[in-house]
Design a protein around this motif. Structure first.
Motif, PDB file in Angstrom:
ATOM      1  N   GLN A   1     -37.636  13.643  -2.368  1.00 18.25           N
ATOM      2  CA  GLN A   1     -37.799  12.212  -2.597  1.00 18.25           C
ATOM      3  C   GLN A   1     -38.079  11.920  -4.076  1.00 18.25           C
ATOM      4  OE1 GLN A   1     -37.207   9.575  -0.484  1.00 18.25           O
ATOM      5  NE2 GLN A   1     -36.318  11.255   0.700  1.00 18.25           N
ATOM      6  N   GLU A   2     -38.892  12.747  -4.707  1.00 18.05           N
ATOM      7  CA  GLU A   2     -39.156  12.581  -6.144  1.00 18.05           C
ATOM      8  C   GLU A   2     -37.886  12.783  -6.954  1.00 18.05           C
ATOM      9  OE1 GLU A   2     -42.384  15.107  -7.394  1.00 18.05           O
ATOM     10  OE2 GLU A   2     -43.761  14.219  -5.938  1.00 18.05           O
ATOM     11  N   ARG A   3     -37.092  13.782  -6.572  1.00 19.50           N
ATOM     12  CA  ARG A   3     -35.844  14.066  -7.292  1.00 19.50           C
ATOM     13  C   ARG A   3     -34.841  12.932  -7.076  1.00 19.50           C
ATOM     14  NH1 ARG A   3     -34.111  19.131  -9.399  1.00 19.50           N
ATOM     15  NH2 ARG A   3     -36.310  19.647  -9.431  1.00 19.50           N
ATOM     16  N   ILE A   4     -34.804  12.362  -5.883  1.00 18.18           N
ATOM     17  CA  ILE A   4     -33.932  11.206  -5.618  1.00 18.18           C
ATOM     18  C   ILE A   4     -34.346  10.034  -6.503  1.00 18.18           C
ATOM     19  CG2 ILE A   4     -33.339   9.421  -3.920  1.00 18.18           C
ATOM     20  CD1 ILE A   4     -33.417  11.684  -1.776  1.00 18.18           C
ATOM     21  N   ASP A   5     -35.645   9.768  -6.557  1.00 21.68           N
ATOM     22  CA  ASP A   5     -36.141   8.666  -7.398  1.00 21.68           C
ATOM     23  C   ASP A   5     -35.773   8.896  -8.861  1.00 21.68           C
ATOM     24  OD1 ASP A   5     -37.206   7.467  -5.144  1.00 21.68           O
ATOM     25  OD2 ASP A   5     -39.264   8.132  -5.545  1.00 21.68           O
ATOM     26  N   GLU A   6     -35.939  10.132  -9.320  1.00 17.93           N
ATOM     27  CA  GLU A   6     -35.607  10.467 -10.709  1.00 17.93           C
ATOM     28  C   GLU A   6     -34.119  10.261 -10.968  1.00 17.93           C
ATOM     29  OE1 GLU A   6     -35.578  14.322 -13.719  1.00 17.93           O
ATOM     30  OE2 GLU A   6     -36.599  14.475 -11.786  1.00 17.93           O
ATOM     31  N   PHE A   7     -33.282  10.753 -10.047  1.00 20.19           N
ATOM     32  CA  PHE A   7     -31.845  10.580 -10.196  1.00 20.19           C
ATOM     33  C   PHE A   7     -31.471   9.098 -10.234  1.00 20.19           C
ATOM     34  CE2 PHE A   7     -27.837   9.654  -8.003  1.00 20.19           C
ATOM     35  CZ  PHE A   7     -26.964  10.129  -8.970  1.00 20.19           C
ATOM     36  N   GLU A   8     -32.038   8.312  -9.338  1.00 21.78           N
ATOM     37  CA  GLU A   8     -31.734   6.876  -9.295  1.00 21.78           C
ATOM     38  C   GLU A   8     -32.151   6.194 -10.593  1.00 21.78           C
ATOM     39  OE1 GLU A   8     -29.973   5.078  -7.169  1.00 21.78           O
ATOM     40  OE2 GLU A   8     -29.575   6.864  -5.975  1.00 21.78           O
ATOM     41  N   ARG A   9     -33.286   6.593 -11.146  1.00 20.94           N
ATOM     42  CA  ARG A   9     -33.748   6.013 -12.408  1.00 20.94           C
ATOM     43  C   ARG A   9     -32.772   6.357 -13.537  1.00 20.94           C
ATOM     44  NH1 ARG A   9     -35.963   8.140 -16.462  1.00 20.94           N
ATOM     45  NH2 ARG A   9     -36.604  10.058 -15.430  1.00 20.94           N
ATOM     46  N   ILE A  10     -32.377   7.619 -13.622  1.00 16.94           N
ATOM     47  CA  ILE A  10     -31.445   8.062 -14.666  1.00 16.94           C
ATOM     48  C   ILE A  10     -30.092   7.375 -14.498  1.00 16.94           C
ATOM     49  CG2 ILE A  10     -30.135  10.066 -15.491  1.00 16.94           C
ATOM     50  CD1 ILE A  10     -32.682  11.746 -14.843  1.00 16.94           C
ATOM     51  N   ARG A  11     -29.632   7.276 -13.255  1.00 14.03           N
ATOM     52  CA  ARG A  11     -28.344   6.630 -12.987  1.00 14.03           C
ATOM     53  C   ARG A  11     -28.397   5.151 -13.365  1.00 14.03           C
ATOM     54  NH1 ARG A  11     -25.839   3.708  -9.201  1.00 14.03           N
ATOM     55  NH2 ARG A  11     -27.667   3.642  -7.861  1.00 14.03           N
ATOM     56  N   GLU A  12     -29.492   4.484 -13.034  1.00 12.62           N
ATOM     57  CA  GLU A  12     -29.625   3.064 -13.368  1.00 12.62           C
ATOM     58  C   GLU A  12     -29.660   2.867 -14.888  1.00 12.62           C
ATOM     59  OE1 GLU A  12     -29.493  -0.811 -13.340  1.00 12.62           O
ATOM     60  OE2 GLU A  12     -29.171   0.406 -11.548  1.00 12.62           O
TER      61      GLU A  12
END
Length: 124
Positions: free
Chosen positions: A42-53
């Protein structure tokens, strides 16, 4: 509602229930729940979403660079390499293949792609 229409809807419900009992769907649900329970994922998903955004915002303003894109790709690769996430993605692919087979079986007698183009207009 006509008897035929109700019968078709009932068949649709039965099909959905049968799909929900397939090993592919059960594997997908188990994998989805595992992803939701795994704090690291879940932390890695959040990080990926932040970087993608951040990348999408930079792209909208014309400031995105090749290194920004590589950063997004690296974050996605790291996320997808996590065993729990890998299992989810594999299960998702397997379920998608099963649903595509169901789509083909439904579409065959209709002479249209039931899941893809049946609602479209003016298609060749």
């Amino acid at each position: 509602m006509s008897v035929e229409h109700a019968s078709i809807e009932e068949l649709g419900r039965e099909l959905g229930e049968q799909i929900a009992r397939t090993p592919e769907y059960e594997r997908f649900e188990d994998a989805r729940e595992a992803v939701q329970r795994d704090e690291d994922v879940q932390e890695r998903i959040d990080e990926f979403e932040r970087i993608r955004e951040e990348f999408m915002q930079a792209r909208r303003t014309g400031d995105a660079s090749q290194s920004d894109l590589k950063r997004v790709q690296q974050a996605q690769s790291e996320l997808h390499s996590m065993p729990v996430m890998r299992e989810f993605l594999d299960a998702q692919d397997e379920l998608s293949d099963t649903l595509e087979s169901v789509n083909e079986a439904i579409s065959e007698p209709l002479a249209v792609d039931f899941g893809g183009e049946a609602g479209g207009c003016c298609q060749d």
